[in-house]
Design a protein around this motif. Structure first.
Motif, short mmCIF file in Angstrom:
data_model
loop_
_atom_site.label_atom_id
_atom_site.label_comp_id
_atom_site.label_asym_id
_atom_site.label_seq_id
_atom_site.Cartn_x
_atom_site.Cartn_y
_atom_site.Cartn_z
N UNK A 177 0.78 -1.23 0.00
CA UNK A 177 0.00 0.00 0.00
C UNK A 177 0.81 1.28 0.00
N UNK A 178 2.13 1.17 0.15
CA UNK A 178 2.98 2.36 0.15
C UNK A 178 3.74 2.45 -1.17
N UNK A 179 3.79 3.65 -1.70
CA UNK A 179 4.50 3.87 -2.95
C UNK A 179 5.93 4.31 -2.65
N UNK A 180 6.89 3.72 -3.35
CA UNK A 180 8.28 4.14 -3.16
C UNK A 180 9.01 4.13 -4.49
N UNK A 181 10.09 4.88 -4.54
CA UNK A 181 10.86 5.04 -5.78
C UNK A 181 12.02 4.06 -5.79
N UNK A 182 12.14 3.35 -6.90
CA UNK A 182 13.28 2.47 -7.11
C UNK A 182 14.24 3.22 -8.03
N UNK A 183 15.31 3.78 -7.44
CA UNK A 183 16.26 4.58 -8.22
C UNK A 183 17.18 3.71 -9.06
N UNK A 184 17.70 2.65 -8.47
CA UNK A 184 18.69 1.82 -9.15
C UNK A 184 18.01 0.58 -9.70
N UNK A 185 18.09 0.42 -11.01
CA UNK A 185 17.46 -0.70 -11.68
C UNK A 185 18.47 -1.82 -11.90
N UNK A 186 18.03 -3.08 -11.84
CA UNK A 186 18.95 -4.19 -12.06
C UNK A 186 19.40 -4.23 -13.52
N UNK A 187 20.68 -4.38 -13.72
CA UNK A 187 21.29 -4.46 -15.04
C UNK A 187 22.34 -5.56 -15.03
N UNK A 188 22.86 -5.88 -16.19
CA UNK A 188 23.95 -6.85 -16.33
C UNK A 188 25.10 -6.13 -17.03
N UNK A 189 26.30 -6.32 -16.49
CA UNK A 189 27.50 -5.77 -17.13
C UNK A 189 28.25 -6.94 -17.76
N UNK A 190 28.43 -6.86 -19.06
CA UNK A 190 29.15 -7.88 -19.82
C UNK A 190 30.48 -7.28 -20.26
N UNK A 191 31.57 -7.96 -19.92
CA UNK A 191 32.90 -7.48 -20.32
C UNK A 191 33.56 -8.54 -21.19
N UNK A 192 34.16 -8.09 -22.27
CA UNK A 192 34.85 -9.01 -23.17
C UNK A 192 36.12 -8.33 -23.70
#
Length: 112
Positions: free
Chosen positions: A48-63
């Motif tokens: 019932x409470x609204x909150x802000x998700x600032x950081x979104x899940x991502x994937x870092x691929x390094x090659x």
């Protein structure tokens, strides 16, 4: 030699891995990361409470690739990771001074 680092959406990882494999690039490093760019997060409702998700899940691929393969790697990653929506990610390319394969002692492009 260059290091190509891409920040992508998590569900695109398999597509990116397959695209790089088709180029003969088999060694990649994958890290789960969080961040935001123009997307600036989103709001969610929890109990019932609204909150802000600032950081979104991502994937870092390094090659790590030899310099002549950089453009092909960029095209493969961007083609496989693109959804056409905000938050598709970014690709960064930077130089590698030296690469050493620990097991054999090979250096440079031979170590890739």
């Amino acid at each position: 030699m260059k290091m190509v680092a891409a920040i992508i959406k998590p569900f695109k990882l398999d597509d990116v891995r397959e695209a790089l494999s088709e180029l003969g690039i088999s060694g990649i490093t994958v890290t789960e990361v969080k961040g935001f760019g123009r997307q600036k997060g989103h709001t969610e409702l929890y109990r019932g409470a609204e909150y802000v998700v600032d950081f979104l899940p991502k994937i870092k691929v390094e090659v790590a690739v030899d310099a002549p393969q950089v453009d092909q790697a960029i095209e493969a990653i961007s083609g496989a990771a693109k959804t056409g929506k905000i938050g598709d990610g970014k690709i960064f390319v930077y130089g590698l001074e030296q690469v050493v394969r620990i097991r054999t002692g090979e250096v440079g492009a031979d170590a890739l």
